[in-house]
Design an enzyme around this catalytic site. Sequence first.
Site, short mmCIF file in Angstrom:
data_model
loop_
_atom_site.label_atom_id
_atom_site.label_comp_id
_atom_site.label_asym_id
_atom_site.label_seq_id
_atom_site.Cartn_x
_atom_site.Cartn_y
_atom_site.Cartn_z
N ALA A 177 -13.06 -6.35 2.86
CA ALA A 177 -12.04 -5.48 2.26
C ALA A 177 -12.74 -4.36 1.50
O ALA A 177 -13.93 -4.48 1.17
CB ALA A 177 -11.15 -6.28 1.30
N LYS A 197 -23.54 -17.33 5.78
CA LYS A 197 -22.94 -16.08 5.31
C LYS A 197 -23.98 -15.25 4.56
O LYS A 197 -24.02 -14.02 4.68
CB LYS A 197 -21.73 -16.37 4.42
CG LYS A 197 -21.09 -15.13 3.77
CD LYS A 197 -20.41 -14.23 4.80
CE LYS A 197 -20.19 -12.79 4.36
NZ LYS A 197 -19.22 -12.55 3.34
N GLU A 252 -24.98 -6.79 -6.63
CA GLU A 252 -25.23 -8.24 -6.60
C GLU A 252 -26.55 -8.59 -5.91
O GLU A 252 -26.76 -9.74 -5.55
CB GLU A 252 -24.13 -8.93 -5.78
CG GLU A 252 -22.75 -8.83 -6.35
CD GLU A 252 -21.73 -9.51 -5.45
OE1 GLU A 252 -21.13 -10.51 -5.89
OE2 GLU A 252 -21.51 -9.03 -4.32
P1 NAD Z 1 -14.56 -5.77 -6.45
O1 NAD Z 1 -15.55 -5.16 -7.35
O2 NAD Z 1 -13.74 -4.92 -5.56
O3 NAD Z 1 -13.54 -6.66 -7.31
C1 NAD Z 1 -13.91 -7.41 -8.44
C2 NAD Z 1 -12.79 -7.26 -9.45
O4 NAD Z 1 -13.02 -8.16 -10.52
C3 NAD Z 1 -12.72 -5.86 -10.06
O5 NAD Z 1 -11.45 -5.29 -9.84
C4 NAD Z 1 -13.01 -6.09 -11.54
O6 NAD Z 1 -12.29 -5.22 -12.41
C5 NAD Z 1 -12.59 -7.53 -11.72
N1 NAD Z 1 -13.26 -8.18 -12.86
C6 NAD Z 1 -14.58 -8.38 -13.03
N2 NAD Z 1 -14.83 -9.02 -14.19
C7 NAD Z 1 -13.63 -9.25 -14.77
C8 NAD Z 1 -13.21 -9.88 -15.97
N3 NAD Z 1 -14.07 -10.41 -16.84
N4 NAD Z 1 -11.91 -9.92 -16.23
C9 NAD Z 1 -11.01 -9.39 -15.39
N5 NAD Z 1 -11.33 -8.77 -14.22
C10 NAD Z 1 -12.62 -8.72 -13.93
O7 NAD Z 1 -15.35 -6.87 -5.59
P2 NAD Z 1 -15.07 -7.38 -4.09
O8 NAD Z 1 -15.64 -6.42 -3.12
O9 NAD Z 1 -13.66 -7.79 -3.98
O10 NAD Z 1 -16.05 -8.64 -4.05
C11 NAD Z 1 -15.76 -9.84 -4.74
C12 NAD Z 1 -16.72 -10.91 -4.26
O11 NAD Z 1 -16.49 -11.16 -2.87
C13 NAD Z 1 -18.20 -10.49 -4.34
O12 NAD Z 1 -19.02 -11.61 -4.57
C14 NAD Z 1 -18.49 -9.95 -2.95
O13 NAD Z 1 -19.85 -10.01 -2.59
C15 NAD Z 1 -17.66 -10.93 -2.13
N6 NAD Z 1 -17.28 -10.44 -0.81
C16 NAD Z 1 -16.89 -9.14 -0.65
C17 NAD Z 1 -16.51 -8.71 0.61
C18 NAD Z 1 -16.01 -7.30 0.82
O14 NAD Z 1 -15.80 -6.93 1.98
N7 NAD Z 1 -15.74 -6.51 -0.20
C19 NAD Z 1 -16.53 -9.59 1.69
C20 NAD Z 1 -16.90 -10.92 1.47
C21 NAD Z 1 -17.27 -11.32 0.20
C1 AOT Z 2 -20.01 -8.76 5.44
N1 AOT Z 2 -19.88 -8.08 4.23
O1 AOT Z 2 -19.56 -9.84 2.83
C2 AOT Z 2 -19.03 -9.63 5.86
O2 AOT Z 2 -19.35 -6.52 2.12
O3 AOT Z 2 -20.12 -8.08 0.82
C3 AOT Z 2 -19.69 -7.69 1.89
C4 AOT Z 2 -19.68 -8.65 3.03
C5 AOT Z 2 -19.19 -10.28 7.07
C6 AOT Z 2 -20.32 -10.03 7.83
C7 AOT Z 2 -21.29 -9.12 7.40
C8 AOT Z 2 -21.12 -8.49 6.19
#
Ligand code: NAD
Ligand code: AOT
Length: 315
Positions: free
Chosen positions: A132, A190, A276
């Site tokens: 996302a 992952k 991260e």
């Molecule tokens: P993001 O930065 O978009 O969202 C995190 C949210 O948490 C933010 O809106 C922030 O304001 C809120 N936040 C942080 N600390 C806070 C607190 N103390 N109180 C209230 N709100 C707080 O992050 P994301 O891209 O959604 O990623 C979240 C996790 O998922 C990460 O570990 C990321 O690596 C993982 N992830 C992301 C993706 C992706 O495609 N974006 C895919 C798989 C996994």
């Molecule tokens: C991702 N990307 O998890 C997901 O944007 O943090 C991210 C994330 C699936 C496969 C490869 C990368």
Amino acid sequence: MKIAIAGAGAMGGRFGYMLSKAGQDVILIDQWDVHIAAIREHGLQVNDGDVIETVQLPIYRPEELVANPVDIDLVILFTKSLQLEGMLQAIQPLIQAQTSVLCLLNGIGHETTIEKYVSKENIFLGCTMWTAGLEGPGKVKLPGGVNGYVVLQNLHSESKQTALRIAEVLSTAGLHARYSDHVLYEIYKKACANGATNAVCTLLEANLSTFGETTCAETIVRTTVGEYVAVAEAEGVDLDIDAMTDFVKTAFDPAGIGGHYPSTYQDLILMNRRTEVDCINGIIAVKGEAYGISTPYCAFVTELIHCKEEILGAI
Ligand code: NAD
Ligand code: AOT
């Protein structure tokens, strides 16, 4: 089920949207004031590439909920890793005996932090292949592909039934969740995908497909994955380098999630935030050193990302 999404950014937005559409009772928790104001005024806007939809979801700052607590069955943690402890501190009063806490953050080793705030029976660990992005406050973008999934497991041996129930609830929302007896394998798998793409795409300012099309991508992916495989083996997790390399390369498909800019890119390039990388590549370098395993690619990209954070003045 009353589900609180702790961290309602890109991924929290996706999960909150999908769970609420499936009829779950979802609340969002965040601290980003402009984002909160946008969602309160207009709803959460979700762009799946074809259609833009708006859903009304309640959103609170942690302290608002702590002042007016509600019973929560499931908390899904979706902060960045640097923010995890702050979130747990802020929401700890909301975590009761019946509250399950599921961690789907990227990276390895978050249970050490979570165990400081949540009893082991209530902790569930997992990972997700969904992606996302944020298009601005209140606006989530869901990149192409419907093949995302979630894998999860209970940390405490007696909580398996709850883990199965959580997987069922997520799957009913189309999140394709399954229980695994060996979630650490899935977390490492992952992590291979993140380790081989997040930092590199950020340094190259490229999405997954653009990086994947380059001549050097195969070598970079295979070498980085090799470092994960070696460290995982030292931790009792058996990963196959060919299978993991092929797995990472599935992310390059333009018809799938190839258009995705990894979350590390979203943090550093779009939001000027620190990343991260220490929990994704840095931890492999640290563990490698402890085990006497050479991890030059992970160590080098970690340093390069930290250099870029400094150069850009990321906060
Ligand atoms: P993001 O930065 O978009 O969202 C995190 C949210 O948490 C933010 O809106 C922030 O304001 C809120 N936040 C942080 N600390 C806070 C607190 N103390 N109180 C209230 N709100 C707080 O992050 P994301 O891209 O959604 O990623 C979240 C996790 O998922 C990460 O570990 C990321 O690596 C993982 N992830 C992301 C993706 C992706 O495609 N974006 C895919 C798989 C996994
Ligand atoms: C991702 N990307 O998890 C997901 O944007 O943090 C991210 C994330 C699936 C496969 C490869 C990368």
